[in-house]
Design a protein around this motif. Structure first.
Motif, PDB file in Angstrom:
ATOM      1  N   GLY A   1       0.803  -1.179   0.147  1.00 49.52           N
ATOM      2  CA  GLY A   1      -0.085   0.028   0.146  1.00 49.52           C
ATOM      3  C   GLY A   1       0.811   1.304  -0.138  1.00 49.52           C
ATOM      4  N   ASP A   2       0.719   2.005   0.924  1.00 46.53           N
ATOM      5  CA  ASP A   2       1.341   3.236   0.937  1.00 46.53           C
ATOM      6  C   ASP A   2       2.636   3.160   2.104  1.00 46.53           C
ATOM      7  OD1 ASP A   2      -0.113   4.424  -0.832  1.00 46.53           O
ATOM      8  OD2 ASP A   2      -1.409   5.416   0.770  1.00 46.53           O
ATOM      9  N   LYS A   3       2.779   1.941   2.513  1.00 41.40           N
ATOM     10  CA  LYS A   3       3.682   1.991   3.827  1.00 41.40           C
ATOM     11  C   LYS A   3       4.986   1.234   3.305  1.00 41.40           C
ATOM     12  CE  LYS A   3       3.800   0.414   8.616  1.00 41.40           C
ATOM     13  NZ  LYS A   3       3.270  -0.741   9.244  1.00 41.40           N
ATOM     14  N   GLU A   4       6.223   2.044   3.398  1.00 39.11           N
ATOM     15  CA  GLU A   4       7.420   1.499   3.142  1.00 39.11           C
ATOM     16  C   GLU A   4       7.734   0.535   4.380  1.00 39.11           C
ATOM     17  OE1 GLU A   4      10.960   4.043   2.851  1.00 39.11           O
ATOM     18  OE2 GLU A   4      11.341   2.878   1.033  1.00 39.11           O
ATOM     19  N   ILE A   5       8.112  -0.549   4.073  1.00 36.06           N
ATOM     20  CA  ILE A   5       8.381  -1.738   5.013  1.00 36.06           C
ATOM     21  C   ILE A   5      10.043  -2.133   4.791  1.00 36.06           C
ATOM     22  CG2 ILE A   5       8.008  -3.995   5.890  1.00 36.06           C
ATOM     23  CD1 ILE A   5       5.270  -3.105   5.690  1.00 36.06           C
ATOM     24  N   LEU A   6      10.418  -2.446   3.662  1.00 36.83           N
ATOM     25  CA  LEU A   6      11.880  -2.866   3.366  1.00 36.83           C
ATOM     26  C   LEU A   6      12.500  -1.314   2.981  1.00 36.83           C
ATOM     27  CD1 LEU A   6      11.809  -6.029   1.442  1.00 36.83           C
ATOM     28  CD2 LEU A   6      11.702  -5.653   4.083  1.00 36.83           C
TER      29      LEU A   6
ATOM     30  N   GLY B   1       9.910  -6.868   9.001  1.00 39.34           N
ATOM     31  CA  GLY B   1       9.935  -7.019   7.741  1.00 39.34           C
ATOM     32  C   GLY B   1      10.297  -8.239   6.924  1.00 39.34           C
ATOM     33  N   LYS B   2      10.549  -9.255   7.883  1.00 40.86           N
ATOM     34  CA  LYS B   2      10.837 -10.619   7.341  1.00 40.86           C
ATOM     35  C   LYS B   2       9.929 -11.119   6.732  1.00 40.86           C
ATOM     36  CE  LYS B   2      10.534 -12.593  11.404  1.00 40.86           C
ATOM     37  NZ  LYS B   2       9.970 -11.414  12.569  1.00 40.86           N
ATOM     38  N   SER B   3       8.630 -11.175   6.772  1.00 37.59           N
ATOM     39  CA  SER B   3       7.475 -11.662   5.843  1.00 37.59           C
ATOM     40  C   SER B   3       7.602 -11.026   4.484  1.00 37.59           C
ATOM     41  CB  SER B   3       6.142 -11.827   6.356  1.00 37.59           C
ATOM     42  OG  SER B   3       6.098 -12.983   7.455  1.00 37.59           O
ATOM     43  N   THR B   4       8.042  -9.392   4.482  1.00 41.01           N
ATOM     44  CA  THR B   4       7.954  -8.949   3.383  1.00 41.01           C
ATOM     45  C   THR B   4       8.945  -9.365   2.389  1.00 41.01           C
ATOM     46  OG1 THR B   4       6.751  -6.931   4.568  1.00 41.01           O
ATOM     47  CG2 THR B   4       7.819  -6.308   2.610  1.00 41.01           C
TER      48      THR B   4
ATOM     49  N   PHE C   1      11.005 -21.581  -3.828  1.00 41.63           N
ATOM     50  CA  PHE C   1       9.894 -22.149  -3.181  1.00 41.63           C
ATOM     51  C   PHE C   1       9.722 -21.385  -1.727  1.00 41.63           C
ATOM     52  CE2 PHE C   1       7.904 -25.285  -0.084  1.00 41.63           C
ATOM     53  CZ  PHE C   1       6.808 -25.679  -0.779  1.00 41.63           C
ATOM     54  N   MET C   2       8.488 -21.268  -1.584  1.00 38.94           N
ATOM     55  CA  MET C   2       8.426 -20.554  -0.068  1.00 38.94           C
ATOM     56  C   MET C   2       7.197 -21.511   0.634  1.00 38.94           C
ATOM     57  SD  MET C   2       7.168 -17.079   1.266  1.00 38.94           S
ATOM     58  CE  MET C   2       5.567 -16.542   0.766  1.00 38.94           C
ATOM     59  N   SER C   3       7.851 -21.649   1.480  1.00 35.89           N
ATOM     60  CA  SER C   3       6.870 -22.587   2.587  1.00 35.89           C
ATOM     61  C   SER C   3       6.268 -21.535   3.443  1.00 35.89           C
ATOM     62  CB  SER C   3       7.741 -23.554   3.768  1.00 35.89           C
ATOM     63  OG  SER C   3       6.917 -23.837   4.871  1.00 35.89           O
ATOM     64  N   PHE C   4       4.784 -21.359   3.083  1.00 37.30           N
ATOM     65  CA  PHE C   4       3.872 -20.378   3.504  1.00 37.30           C
ATOM     66  C   PHE C   4       3.811 -20.343   5.345  1.00 37.30           C
ATOM     67  CE2 PHE C   4       3.209 -20.105  -0.533  1.00 37.30           C
ATOM     68  CZ  PHE C   4       2.749 -18.889  -0.932  1.00 37.30           C
ATOM     69  N   GLN C   5       3.710 -19.089   5.885  1.00 43.00           N
ATOM     70  CA  GLN C   5       3.512 -19.066   7.402  1.00 43.00           C
ATOM     71  C   GLN C   5       1.938 -19.765   7.715  1.00 43.00           C
ATOM     72  OE1 GLN C   5       4.104 -14.983   8.809  1.00 43.00           O
ATOM     73  NE2 GLN C   5       3.404 -15.763  10.770  1.00 43.00           N
ATOM     74  N   ALA C   6       1.223 -19.272   6.984  1.00 49.01           N
ATOM     75  CA  ALA C   6      -0.345 -19.728   6.926  1.00 49.01           C
ATOM     76  C   ALA C   6      -0.725 -20.053   5.632  1.00 49.01           C
ATOM     77  CB  ALA C   6      -1.082 -18.547   7.607  1.00 49.01           C
TER      78      ALA C   6
ATOM     79  N   THR D   1      15.507 -25.296  -5.882  1.00 47.71           N
ATOM     80  CA  THR D   1      17.025 -25.032  -5.124  1.00 47.71           C
ATOM     81  C   THR D   1      17.228 -24.001  -4.250  1.00 47.71           C
ATOM     82  OG1 THR D   1      17.306 -23.568  -7.072  1.00 47.71           O
ATOM     83  CG2 THR D   1      18.097 -25.732  -7.534  1.00 47.71           C
ATOM     84  N   PHE D   2      16.210 -22.809  -4.091  1.00 42.88           N
ATOM     85  CA  PHE D   2      16.002 -22.372  -2.978  1.00 42.88           C
ATOM     86  C   PHE D   2      14.984 -22.159  -2.296  1.00 42.88           C
ATOM     87  CE2 PHE D   2      15.478 -17.703  -1.672  1.00 42.88           C
ATOM     88  CZ  PHE D   2      16.557 -17.590  -0.728  1.00 42.88           C
ATOM     89  N   CYS D   3      14.809 -22.123  -1.133  1.00 45.96           N
ATOM     90  CA  CYS D   3      13.699 -22.384  -0.271  1.00 45.96           C
ATOM     91  C   CYS D   3      13.501 -21.127   0.844  1.00 45.96           C
ATOM     92  CB  CYS D   3      13.604 -23.669   0.642  1.00 45.96           C
ATOM     93  SG  CYS D   3      13.806 -25.004  -0.185  1.00 45.96           S
ATOM     94  N   ILE D   4      12.252 -20.701   1.293  1.00 43.86           N
ATOM     95  CA  ILE D   4      12.181 -19.849   2.269  1.00 43.86           C
ATOM     96  C   ILE D   4      11.286 -20.527   2.988  1.00 43.86           C
ATOM     97  CG2 ILE D   4      11.399 -17.702   2.901  1.00 43.86           C
ATOM     98  CD1 ILE D   4      11.779 -16.770  -0.138  1.00 43.86           C
ATOM     99  N   LEU D   5      11.564 -20.773   4.299  1.00 41.64           N
ATOM    100  CA  LEU D   5      10.861 -21.425   5.399  1.00 41.64           C
ATOM    101  C   LEU D   5      10.362 -20.279   6.268  1.00 41.64           C
ATOM    102  CD1 LEU D   5      12.739 -24.573   6.326  1.00 41.64           C
ATOM    103  CD2 LEU D   5      11.221 -24.147   4.462  1.00 41.64           C
ATOM    104  N   ASP D   6       8.986 -19.510   6.000  1.00 41.64           N
ATOM    105  CA  ASP D   6       8.414 -18.500   6.583  1.00 41.64           C
ATOM    106  C   ASP D   6       7.949 -19.268   8.155  1.00 41.64           C
ATOM    107  OD1 ASP D   6       7.634 -16.087   7.582  1.00 41.64           O
ATOM    108  OD2 ASP D   6       6.467 -15.575   5.756  1.00 41.64           O
ATOM    109  N   GLU D   7       8.449 -18.957   9.068  1.00 42.64           N
ATOM    110  CA  GLU D   7       7.877 -19.368  10.530  1.00 42.64           C
ATOM    111  C   GLU D   7       7.199 -20.806  10.161  1.00 42.64           C
ATOM    112  OE1 GLU D   7       6.162 -16.582  12.851  1.00 42.64           O
ATOM    113  OE2 GLU D   7       6.998 -14.788  11.756  1.00 42.64           O
ATOM    114  N   THR D   8       8.043 -21.687   9.740  1.00 41.89           N
ATOM    115  CA  THR D   8       7.626 -23.212   9.643  1.00 41.89           C
ATOM    116  C   THR D   8       7.059 -23.703  10.874  1.00 41.89           C
ATOM    117  OG1 THR D   8       8.313 -23.325   7.435  1.00 41.89           O
ATOM    118  CG2 THR D   8       8.203 -25.252   8.685  1.00 41.89           C
TER     119      THR D   8
END
Lengths: 249, 405, 502
Positions: A12-17, A39-42, A81-86, A165-172
């Motif tokens: 939106g209008d909010k700068e996070i990173l 800003g981790k999830s962002t 690949f992202m493993s989603f938090q939810a 080859t590259f994974c993101i485990l978001d609060e798995t």
């Protein structure tokens, strides 16, 4: 493998990173820690190309390719690949159809023929065993009626199917008990090759006991403010983040 | 000249001809129906049940009216009404709404009728399939009449397919009357797969006695302009009715479904599920009323209408209504108009599924919830395939009827 | 009656339930005090001749000393009205109204000012009502005897009010006064939300409106108190045609309360009001109504025909409007407080409790017209039907072509008490934009017998239990009312349903 330079992004209008710099080499595990809203999830959503986030400045390259010009599915085909938090429920779309569509789309992107039904089902069976996920879950719609633990395990199952080859485990680890955590983490470790790199986002040391990080980064106010080794994660587990804030001040 | 005038004049000229081609039971109510039509004229959009369809415009073009004889393959249960094995006078034009202009016009003009008759305690194992083929070399109006009589304890599945065999303008009126005597069970499917040149006005009237179970499925896969009305009269205790519908619009197609379930006696159950996906410039309309009369205690009713607008120019009108005069009831309805789940789309794309494919999967899943409820296994499987083809744009003509191939 | 404190506002709204002729006197005395202090009408003296024609309109306009443009406004509306027919839609049985048998202008201060002098003189039935309302004896005395203190109280409230208001530049006065003092403001907005040709009754109102309130909140002003108007129909064979106009300028806020009662009459009385609300950029208006017009007797004789057009125009970006209504009175209610969400990001809410008993008929709901982008609307409607009444929710949600990202959520529940009443739900959703999300849910059920039994087992009478349960059922809406009104509304619900179960 992944190179992030001066990355700025907003929702939106909010700068996070506000200027992230991060380089991840082949086979490296990077843990990302920080308080809620840091800003981790962002960051992970921007890497995988969630259209809800807008990059305003900076670059991300992945194996030399400019990620920011690629759409979400192209990035996935490139091996991200992202493993989603939810993980979301998708009523009416069966796990089998969902995975078939995903596997074949990737094969097509690689110039391969789609898998034959029998081969596909065989692949499903093998990978299911690998991550110890129940067959009955495969007959349901994607994540529909899955418990928290089952959803996380399903994420790892999908990772097995898609061989990224590259994974993101978001609060798995969130919402998992110790046993479920161990199964998911061991699943991930089994699937890793010497090349597989990952970002592991977590609040807790316990996941890092199973997935050993090469680097630990602390994210605050949209920037990486501290980088260290596994010892840093243990220190945070004991002392929290306040000492880092003080150090910065 | 208003649209109705050409039909009125036609009838004045041709009524003897029609009567000659028809039979006593149909002629007995014909003049009265014509009088009704003459008085009512075509309903304007101010008539509540026709607010979403411009009837006058649909009937305005000059169509040739077909009086081709009805051909019926010899079968145990299907008859030309002229060869009816039972006295149909107690049924013909008895449950139909005599004050509906379209029904009145159909009754005045229709010369032939199909009878499906399932005798007492007869369980028909295979589905009874009725295929309607619209054929013609010029713009043609067809008036179709089907009478379904299910005697006590009868049990059958009827599938009515609508196809257009020629790329021609067709206007169809259809009246289906269903009588379910006590303890009868009927699954009635209507599947429309015509062309954008077709206009369809279908009125279905269902009477249920005691301990009956009726499922009606209305599936609009491909069409031009469709207006389906379905009225159910629950007149015996412990009966149930399910009205399901699935409507897929694209191009400038219009699909208007209008249902009424009238609970006249206690202890009946009704449920309704209609889903629409409207794309391009298509227009969908749904109006469903559950009416619970004063003595119909212990009624349970659930009505759901869910709609997906897939383009910025598509339109959706929805009107789920409850009219309740009994106090010991459980009635609920819900209606949604929404957009595709962006989070689910993103999740699928992250797994590498291209966006267009992900959208198709989601539309399919959305419609799948109606198709899932179809009990007839081969039909269900066929519809899964057809619905998916429809969303992939691969179903722009009726692809599996013999005439098209 | 305005800005009423908790203890003294309720009896006015309640008394019609039980009072006979003697009590009418009492009602009048209380009401007149109000009028005397200029809350709703100018001080005039007579009722003009029955009947409606251009001369009558000229007479009304003349008596009120109106400018020429307003007379023309009235005459245009009247001439249009003549070309129209009384509408027949809606799930109500509206009787033929003889518009020539109604007097279009009446002044309440002409009535007698007698009233009971002591508690003993009050009708025992009325006492019972007071008991139900929990009004202490001394207050009953105060209210009934001369009502001076109580009424004085609320007047003094208003006086303080007026000072405070004028300090902030807020205008709150009768519309007649506004026409005289702020003609430009009135002319700018009158009829701009509900045009005289909007519908049959709007045309009638525009032709003959007698009085009503005018509110103007200047820019960036938060109205410090709740503004309140109290309407009644006193005289026989009169119609009431009040007109309310509220303009809330940029960045401002106001909460407005409206109360309505009418004494018992055995013929129908016509009430055809218009409320217009204009909400500018970043402004917010809350409008709350507790409507308790005389509902007619148990056989359906008499009662008010409540045929009202209420509409808010959310002209500004980020503007907000919320309608909250508790409808317990009137023989026939035909009323759809509506919102036109014109400004981007504007938000509208409609909260309604409608109770019908005996032979009452209510056809009420709302219209949410989404025109601006990212507009939001919420509809919560609770219908309660008892006796032989018919209670319908009718609502329209329209999302226009350019209303990207519009959202609506509607929930309409009906509760049935007794087997001879009806509860109906007629929602219409017209969606012309594919980025809109619209959800509607409705349920209809009878009162939960397990809950009743549970209350009975704890020693609560069935009647009281029904009151409790119904109040619980309506809580989502009652919670939206300002404090003073919420208490009144709760009691109203219980009293309106008296004798419906058991």
């Amino acid at each position: 493998m992944l190179e992030i330079k001066n990355l700025h992004a907003k929702v939106g209008d909010k700068e996070i990173l506000k200027g992230i710099n991060l380089t991840i080499g082949d086979g490296e595990i990077h843990a990302l820690m920080g308080t809620n809203g840091a800003g981790k999830s962002t960051l992970s959503n921007v890497i995988v190309g969630n259209p809800a986030y807008e990059v305003t400045e900076g670059s991300i390259t992945f194996n030399g390719q400019n990620l920011l010009t690629m759409n979400t599915e192209e990035r996935a085909h490139a091996g991200i690949f992202m493993s989603f938090q939810a993980p979301i429920e998708i009523p009416g779309v069966s796990m089998t159809n969902f995975m078939r569509a995903a596997v074949n789309a990737r094969r097509q992107a690689q110039g391969k023929e789609p898998l034959k039904s029998t081969d596909f089902l065989k692949l499903m069976r093998e990978k299911r065993k690998l991550v110890e996920i129940d067959q009955k879950l495969m007959n349901r719609s994607v994540n529909e009626g899955f418990s928290g633990g089952e959803r996380k395990r399903n994420e790892i199952f999908q990772m097995a199917m898609l061989e990224p080859t590259f994974c993101i485990l978001d609060e798995t680890d969130s919402g998992l008990d110790v046993d479920a955590l161990r199964i998911v983490a061991e699943g991930f470790n089994k699937l890793r090759t010497a090349e597989t790199a990952a970002i592991v986002i977590t609040h807790y040391q316990r996941l890092l006991d199973y997935i050993q990080p090469d680097f630990v980064h602390v994210l605050m106010g949209g920037k990486i403010v501290k980088t260290g080794t596994a010892a840093l994660a243990r220190q945070i587990e004991e002392q929290g983040f306040d000492w880092i804030k003080e150090e910065l001040a | 000249m208003t649209s109705e005038q050409q039909y009125i004049e036609f009838y004045r000229e041709a009524s003897d001809l029609i009567k000659n081609k028809s039979c006593g039971v149909m002629n007995a109510v014909r003049d009265e129906a014509f009088e009704t039509f003459q008085q009512l004229g075509f309903p304007s959009k101010k008539v509540e049940r026709y607010r979403y369809t411009d009837v006058d415009a649909a009937f305005a073009p000059n169509y040739g009216i077909s009086f081709a004889p009805l051909t019926v393959k010899p079968s145990l249960y299907i008859f030309n009404i002229k060869d009816a094995p039972i006295d149909v006078a107690p049924y013909y034009h008895k449950v139909a709404d005599r004050l509906d202009a379209i029904t009145a016009l159909n009754t005045a003009l229709v010369h032939d009728a199909l009878l499906v008759y399932v005798p007492k305690n007869t369980k028909v194992a295979d589905p009874i399939v009725v295929d309607n083929w619209l054929r013609g070399t010029a713009a043609t109006m067809m008036n179709r009449r089907i009478l379904i009589v299910m005697e006590q304890g009868a049990d059958a599945t009827i599938i009515i397919n609508d196809h257009a065999a020629d790329k021609q303008r067709f206007l169809t009126t259809q009246v289906i009357e269903v009588f379910c005597h006590d303890n009868a069970r009927l699954d009635l499917y209507e599947i429309e797969e015509t062309t954008p040149l077709c206009s369809r006005f279908s009125n279905v009237y269902i009477h249920e006695g005691r301990d009956c179970s009726v499922k009606h499925n209305s599936i609009t896969l491909f069409n031009g302009q469709t207006r389906n009305l379905c009225d159910v009269y629950l007149r015996g205790e412990n009966s149930e009715v399910t009205l399901n519908g699935c409507a897929i619009g694209s191009g400038s197609q219009r699909i208007d479904n209008n249902t009424l379930i009238r609970h006249e006696v206690p202890h009946c159950t009704s449920s309704e599920l209609y889903k629409y996906v409207v794309d391009d410039k298509s227009v969908g309309a749904f109006a469903g009323k559950i009416l619970v009369e004063k003595d119909a205690q212990k009624t349970e009713s659930q009505e759901t209408n869910a709609n997906l607008c897939a383009s910025s120019e598509a339109r959706m009108f929805t009107q789920p209504m409850l009219e309740i005069y009994a106090d010991d009831v459980k009635c609920a309805h819900g209606s949604t108009v929404g957009v595709m789940d962006e989070v689910a789309l993103f999740y699928m794309r992250q797994r590498g599924i291209p966006e267009a494919e992900a959208r198709t999967l989601l539309k399919n899943a959305f419609m799948g919830q109606v198709i899932d409820q179809i009990k007839n296994e081969p039909l269900r499987q066929r519809l899964y395939v057809k619905v998916e083809k429809r969303f992939r744009g691969e179903l722009d003509k009726c692809d599996d009827c013999r005439l098209c191939k | 009656m305005t800005a009423m404190s908790e203890k003294n506002e309720t009896p006015e709204n309640m008394k019609e339930k039980t009072e006979g002729q003697g009590k009418n006197e009492f009602v009048r005395s209380v009401a007149e005090k109000k009028y005397e202090f200029g809350f709703t009408t100018d001080v005039q003296t007579e009722i003009i001749e029955k009947g409606l024609n251009e001369d009558v309109i000229r007479l009304i306009s003349d008596k009120k000393g109106e400018p020429a443009w307003l007379l023309q406004f009235r005459l245009d509306a009247y001439r249009y009205w003549l070309t129209q027919k009384q509408p027949t839609w809606g799930h109500v049985h509206l009787p033929e109204i003889d518009y020539q048998a109604i007097s279009y202008y009446a002044d309440p201060t002409a009535s007698s000012k007698k009233g009971p002098k002591s508690v003993e003189e009050i009708d025992p039935e009325l006492m019972k009502t007071f008991d139900k309302l929990g009004i202490p004896l001394e207050e009953r005395l105060a209210l009934s005897g001369t009502a001076v203190d109580a009424v004085m109280d609320s007047v003094s409230v208003k006086t303080t009010f007026k000072e405070k208001l004028s300090e902030k530049g807020i205008i709150f006065c009768s519309i007649s006064e506004a026409v005289k003092q702020y003609p430009e403001l009135v002319r700018q907005y009158l009829g701009s939300v509900v045009p005289p040709k909007d519908n049959y009754f709007a045309a009638l109102n525009s032709a003959v409106f007698s009085d009503g309130s005018f509110v103007y909140i200047p820019k960036n002003t938060r109205c410090p108190m709740e503004l309140s108007t109290y309407f009644r129909i006193n005289a026989r064979n009169t119609g009431q045609f009040e007109r309310t106009l509220i303009v809330c300028d940029e960045g401002s806020y106001v909460s407005y309360l409206e109360g309505c009662t009418a004494p018992m009459r055995d013929e129908n009385q016509l009430h055809a009001a218009i409320v217009e609300i204009v909400v500018m950029d970043n402004a917010e208006v809350k409008y709350s109504t507790v409507q308790n017009w005389y509902p007619g007797d148990s056989e359906g004789r008499g009662g008010v025909l409540n045929l009202v057009t209420k509409r808010g125009d959310l002209r500004g970006v980020n503007s907000k409007l919320s309608w909250t209504q508790v409808e317990t009175g009137s023989a026939i209610t035909w009323k759809y407080p509506s919102c036109v969400l014109r400004g981007d990001n504007s938000q509208a809410e409609f909260y309604s409790v409608a109770v019908t008993n005996n032979r009452q008929e209510a056809d009420t709901g709302t219209k949410m017209i989404h025109l601006g982008k990212n507009t939001r609307s919420t509809i919560i409607s609770k219908g309660i039907s008892a006796g032989k009444s018919q209670n319908s929710y009718r609502g329209l949600v329209r999302v226009g072509k350019n209303a990207d990202g519009a959202r609506n959520y509607s929930s309409c529940d009906s509760l049935l008490l007794g087997s001879e009443c009806g509860a109906h739900t007629f929602p219409y959703m017209d969606i012309h934009n594919n980025t809109a999300t619209v959800e509607h849910e409705a349920t209809t059920s009878k009162i939960n017998e397990d809950q009743l039994f549970y209350c009975n087992q704890r020693g609560i009478s069935t009647e009281e239990a029904v009151g409790l349960i119904v109040n619980g059922y309506a809580k989502d809406v009652l919670n939206k009312l300002p404090m003073e009104f919420a208490v009144e509304a709760q009691k109203l619900l219980s009293v309106s349903l008296e004798g419906t179960v058991g």
